[in-house]
Design a protein around this motif. Structure first.
Motif, PDB file in Angstrom:
ATOM      1  N   GLN A 257       0.819  -1.213   0.000  1.00 21.97           N
ATOM      2  CA  GLN A 257       0.000   0.000   0.000  1.00 21.97           C
ATOM      3  C   GLN A 257       0.850   1.258   0.000  1.00 21.97           C
ATOM      4  O   GLN A 257       0.352   2.346  -0.284  1.00 21.97           O
ATOM      5  N   ILE A 258       2.122   1.126   0.351  1.00 18.16           N
ATOM      6  CA  ILE A 258       3.024   2.281   0.373  1.00 18.16           C
ATOM      7  C   ILE A 258       4.018   2.136  -0.768  1.00 18.16           C
ATOM      8  O   ILE A 258       4.704   1.117  -0.872  1.00 18.16           O
ATOM      9  N   PRO A 259       4.118   3.136  -1.650  1.00 20.55           N
ATOM     10  CA  PRO A 259       5.103   3.054  -2.739  1.00 20.55           C
ATOM     11  C   PRO A 259       6.512   3.074  -2.188  1.00 20.55           C
ATOM     12  O   PRO A 259       6.769   3.604  -1.100  1.00 20.55           O
ATOM     13  N   MET A 260       7.432   2.493  -2.935  1.00 18.94           N
ATOM     14  CA  MET A 260       8.827   2.441  -2.491  1.00 18.94           C
ATOM     15  C   MET A 260       9.743   3.030  -3.554  1.00 18.94           C
ATOM     16  O   MET A 260       9.556   2.795  -4.750  1.00 18.94           O
ATOM     17  N   LEU A 261      10.708   3.797  -3.094  1.00 18.29           N
ATOM     18  CA  LEU A 261      11.783   4.229  -3.993  1.00 18.29           C
ATOM     19  C   LEU A 261      12.754   3.072  -4.168  1.00 18.29           C
ATOM     20  O   LEU A 261      13.212   2.470  -3.194  1.00 18.29           O
ATOM     21  N   VAL A 262      13.056   2.741  -5.412  1.00 17.47           N
ATOM     22  CA  VAL A 262      14.076   1.740  -5.699  1.00 17.47           C
ATOM     23  C   VAL A 262      14.971   2.298  -6.796  1.00 17.47           C
ATOM     24  O   VAL A 262      14.486   2.618  -7.885  1.00 17.47           O
ATOM     25  N   THR A 263      16.242   2.441  -6.500  1.00 19.73           N
ATOM     26  CA  THR A 263      17.195   2.852  -7.518  1.00 19.73           C
ATOM     27  C   THR A 263      18.400   1.922  -7.453  1.00 19.73           C
ATOM     28  O   THR A 263      18.757   1.437  -6.375  1.00 19.73           O
ATOM     29  N   SER A 264      18.992   1.638  -8.592  1.00 23.36           N
ATOM     30  CA  SER A 264      20.082   0.666  -8.623  1.00 23.36           C
ATOM     31  C   SER A 264      21.125   1.040  -9.657  1.00 23.36           C
ATOM     32  O   SER A 264      20.798   1.553 -10.735  1.00 23.36           O
ATOM     33  N   TYR A 265      22.362   0.758  -9.307  1.00 20.58           N
ATOM     34  CA  TYR A 265      23.507   0.970 -10.187  1.00 20.58           C
ATOM     35  C   TYR A 265      24.131  -0.378 -10.502  1.00 20.58           C
ATOM     36  O   TYR A 265      24.280  -1.222  -9.617  1.00 20.58           O
ATOM     37  N   ARG A 266      24.507  -0.575 -11.754  1.00 21.41           N
ATOM     38  CA  ARG A 266      25.251  -1.777 -12.118  1.00 21.41           C
ATOM     39  C   ARG A 266      26.721  -1.567 -11.749  1.00 21.41           C
ATOM     40  O   ARG A 266      27.306  -0.537 -12.076  1.00 21.41           O
ATOM     41  N   MET A 319      25.357  -5.411  -8.343  1.00 22.17           N
ATOM     42  CA  MET A 319      24.305  -4.408  -8.270  1.00 22.17           C
ATOM     43  C   MET A 319      24.378  -3.711  -6.921  1.00 22.17           C
ATOM     44  O   MET A 319      24.643  -4.342  -5.900  1.00 22.17           O
ATOM     45  N   TYR A 320      24.161  -2.406  -6.929  1.00 22.73           N
ATOM     46  CA  TYR A 320      24.012  -1.638  -5.696  1.00 22.73           C
ATOM     47  C   TYR A 320      22.610  -1.058  -5.723  1.00 22.73           C
ATOM     48  O   TYR A 320      22.294  -0.200  -6.544  1.00 22.73           O
ATOM     49  N   ILE A 321      21.736  -1.582  -4.865  1.00 23.22           N
ATOM     50  CA  ILE A 321      20.325  -1.204  -4.850  1.00 23.22           C
ATOM     51  C   ILE A 321      20.044  -0.402  -3.581  1.00 23.22           C
ATOM     52  O   ILE A 321      20.312  -0.868  -2.472  1.00 23.22           O
ATOM     53  N   GLN A 421      23.608   6.640 -14.982  1.00 22.87           N
ATOM     54  CA  GLN A 421      24.120   5.264 -14.966  1.00 22.87           C
ATOM     55  C   GLN A 421      23.271   4.327 -14.116  1.00 22.87           C
ATOM     56  O   GLN A 421      23.735   3.276 -13.707  1.00 22.87           O
ATOM     57  N   ARG A 422      22.031   4.712 -13.891  1.00 19.28           N
ATOM     58  CA  ARG A 422      21.242   3.934 -12.935  1.00 19.28           C
ATOM     59  C   ARG A 422      19.847   3.629 -13.446  1.00 19.28           C
ATOM     60  O   ARG A 422      19.360   4.187 -14.427  1.00 19.28           O
ATOM     61  N   LEU A 423      19.227   2.712 -12.724  1.00 23.55           N
ATOM     62  CA  LEU A 423      17.824   2.389 -12.904  1.00 23.55           C
ATOM     63  C   LEU A 423      17.024   3.090 -11.817  1.00 23.55           C
ATOM     64  O   LEU A 423      17.410   3.076 -10.645  1.00 23.55           O
ATOM     65  N   ILE A 424      15.915   3.713 -12.193  1.00 28.91           N
ATOM     66  CA  ILE A 424      14.942   4.199 -11.214  1.00 28.91           C
ATOM     67  C   ILE A 424      13.669   3.392 -11.425  1.00 28.91           C
ATOM     68  O   ILE A 424      13.030   3.475 -12.481  1.00 28.91           O
ATOM     69  N   LEU A 425      13.341   2.569 -10.451  1.00 33.15           N
ATOM     70  CA  LEU A 425      12.172   1.698 -10.519  1.00 33.15           C
ATOM     71  C   LEU A 425      11.050   2.300  -9.683  1.00 33.15           C
ATOM     72  O   LEU A 425      11.184   2.458  -8.469  1.00 33.15           O
ATOM     73  N   ASP A 426       9.974   2.664 -10.341  1.00 30.67           N
ATOM     74  CA  ASP A 426       8.798   3.193  -9.660  1.00 30.67           C
ATOM     75  C   ASP A 426       8.012   2.000  -9.128  1.00 30.67           C
ATOM     76  O   ASP A 426       7.224   1.377  -9.856  1.00 30.67           O
ATOM     77  N   TYR A 427       8.242   1.651  -7.864  1.00 29.99           N
ATOM     78  CA  TYR A 427       7.669   0.447  -7.265  1.00 29.99           C
ATOM     79  C   TYR A 427       6.439   0.867  -6.472  1.00 29.99           C
ATOM     80  O   TYR A 427       6.547   1.407  -5.366  1.00 29.99           O
ATOM     81  N   ILE A 428       5.255   0.619  -7.040  1.00 33.57           N
ATOM     82  CA  ILE A 428       4.036   1.207  -6.508  1.00 33.57           C
ATOM     83  C   ILE A 428       2.975   0.148  -6.252  1.00 33.57           C
ATOM     84  O   ILE A 428       3.043  -0.964  -6.779  1.00 33.57           O
ATOM     85  N   PRO A 429       1.960   0.516  -5.452  1.00 31.31           N
ATOM     86  CA  PRO A 429       0.846  -0.431  -5.250  1.00 31.31           C
ATOM     87  C   PRO A 429       0.096  -0.648  -6.559  1.00 31.31           C
ATOM     88  O   PRO A 429       0.020   0.239  -7.413  1.00 31.31           O
ATOM     89  N   ALA A 430      -0.433  -1.846  -6.719  1.00 29.08           N
ATOM     90  CA  ALA A 430      -1.247  -2.126  -7.892  1.00 29.08           C
ATOM     91  C   ALA A 430      -2.487  -1.244  -7.866  1.00 29.08           C
ATOM     92  O   ALA A 430      -2.983  -0.866  -6.813  1.00 29.08           O
TER      93      ALA A 430
END
Length: 436
Positions: A257-266, A319-321, A421-430
């Motif tokens: 129910q709470i969105p999460m920030l997820v960012t990762s570098y290879r 990976m550094y997440i 150089q990174r991924l920004i993943l918008d990790y959200i509730p359905a």
């Protein structure tokens, strides 16, 4: 027994030096012996150089599946008897799989060393791979996937990061793989996988603990020396193009129910010096409640319920997440801005001498903890030999960390931790969760 390599390491140079002897059987099985008579226990372990990265893209999950399947039984160990034999002889055992390797071990009272060696040789020489075992373990894997991934809040983070961070490399799928692939696989598919990867010349055997070397070597030759070597494995090399533009992706998790920030570098191979510098950077920024990010974003500014990081050190890439749960009134973008400010500081300024010494002490303690048990020593000996190609790192890697300078920390942060150089993943509730 023909010994192709024999080496004694250790002695009186350091109280924490790990002493070991290593040699190779005629069939290619590498053997490492570490004696420790402090307690009457012995570890027998085998690490195979096979993980999820060795799988066919259309047949994923095999490496992890075999971690389960090879407890089903052997020609001389009846189905369902493996764990009974171990426990009835005062032992414990386990196994685990990564992208790069599969690891099995037993811990027995020292008078059961022969039993441990025989059981691991049975797993290698006489595995029973039949439809009953495959069907049984497929059900186990499905339940594990449901519990750990599909129905677990935030359980798909790693899977989605890998999927978006890698395009060519097999690191792009998870170790648990695809249930559909397992269901569609034939019995011959499983047998072919076993024949290819479960061979003595693709493994390292470690015996650690209270034992006599002469007797141990005789048993090792008796049980493992008779196993024929397999066809040498030809591994493909997968090279990812450098990330030069921010990767943006979205995943809707029905369990949150709470969105999460997820960012990762290879990050580069764990065998590289830069990877070790990044380990220090990760610890400095995001390891625990005393880290820069936690103190700033959670404690001081109260913008997040949680800030953390996961570092994956792997054979080819890492990976550094970094992840965070924003407090009410703040967004993932707010957290990312705070994170970026700290990264810019480490890219433009030298960390303080105090923080630098804290990091050095932290990694020194980690080294001691990693080698504080026989199980830890056995796994580290296997890992350094098989994946790093340098077993001496069990004693020397701490010196590499000690030699890293504050200037290197700044330079490596500049090299790898940039927004493009990174991924920004918008990790959200359905969406259906949002509507309720």
């Amino acid at each position: 027994m023909a010994i192709s390599t024999a080496l004694l390491v250790g002695g009186t140079t350091s109280a924490q030096t790990i002493a070991f002897e290593e040699y190779t059987l005629d069939n290619g099985l590498h053997v490492v012996l570490h004696q420790d008579h402090d307690a009457p226990v012995v570890v027998t372990s085998v690490m195979y150089h096979v993980g999820s990265k060795d799988e066919n893209p259309n047949k994923t999950g095999f490496a992890h599946f075999f971690e389960h399947l090879l407890f089903e039984g052997t020609k001389n160990i009846g189905r369902g008897e493996w764990f009974k034999i171990v426990s009835s002889n005062g032992g414990v055992n386990n196994a685990n799989t990564s992208d790069d390797r599969t690891y099995y071990y037993e811990v027995f009272p020292s008078n059961n060393l022969e039993l441990g060696l025989w059981m691991e040789s049975e797993r290698l020489l006489h595995p029973v791979i039949n439809q009953v075992g495959v069907d049984t373990q497929t059900k186990v894997i499905i339940e594990e996937k449901n519990t750990r991934y599909d129905n677990q809040p935030y359980g798909m983070i790693i899977a989605k990061v890998k999927e978006n961070l890698f395009e060519k490399h097999p690191y792009r799928w998870t170790t648990i793989g695809s249930v559909e692939h397992l269901n569609s696989a034939t019995l011959d598919d499983f047998k072919d996988f076993n024949t290819k990867f479960y061979i003595p010349n693709n493994a390292v055997l470690v015996v650690a603990g209270d034992f006599e070397k002469k007797q141990a070597k005789e048993w090792i030759q008796k049980y493992f020396g008779v196993i024929p070597s397999g066809t040498p494995i030809k591994r493909k090399t997968f090279v990812e193009e450098p990330i030069t533009k921010t990767i943006k992706a979205t995943y809707e998790d029905p369990n949150i129910q709470i969105p999460m920030l997820v960012t990762s570098y290879r990050t580069p191979s764990m065998k590289s010096r830069d990877a070790r510098v990044l380990d220090l950077i990760s610890a400095y920024l995001s390891d625990g409640k005393s880290s820069k990010l936690y103190k700033k974003i959670v404690d001081d500014k109260k913008k997040a319920l949680q800030i953390g990081a996961v570092g994956f050190s792997q054979e080819d890439y890492g990976m550094y997440i970094v992840y965070g749960l924003p407090m009410q009134g703040f967004t993932a973008e707010d957290l990312l801005q705070e994170i970026d400010e700290e990264i810019i500081k480490i890219q433009t300024e030298l960390i303080s001498e105090k923080d630098y010494l804290k990091l050095q002490n932290q990694f020194e303690n980690q080294y001691v903890n990693d080698n504080s048990s026989l199980e830890g020593i056995a796994e580290n000996l296997a890992r350094y030999y098989l994946l790093y190609g340098d077993i001496h790192l069990i004693n020397n890697e701490k010196d590499i960390y000690r030699s890293i300078t504050r200037e290197e920390i700044r330079t490596v942060a500049q090299k790898y931790l940039n927004p493009n150089q990174r991924l920004i993943l918008d990790y959200i509730p359905a969406k259906e969760v949002n509507q309720n």
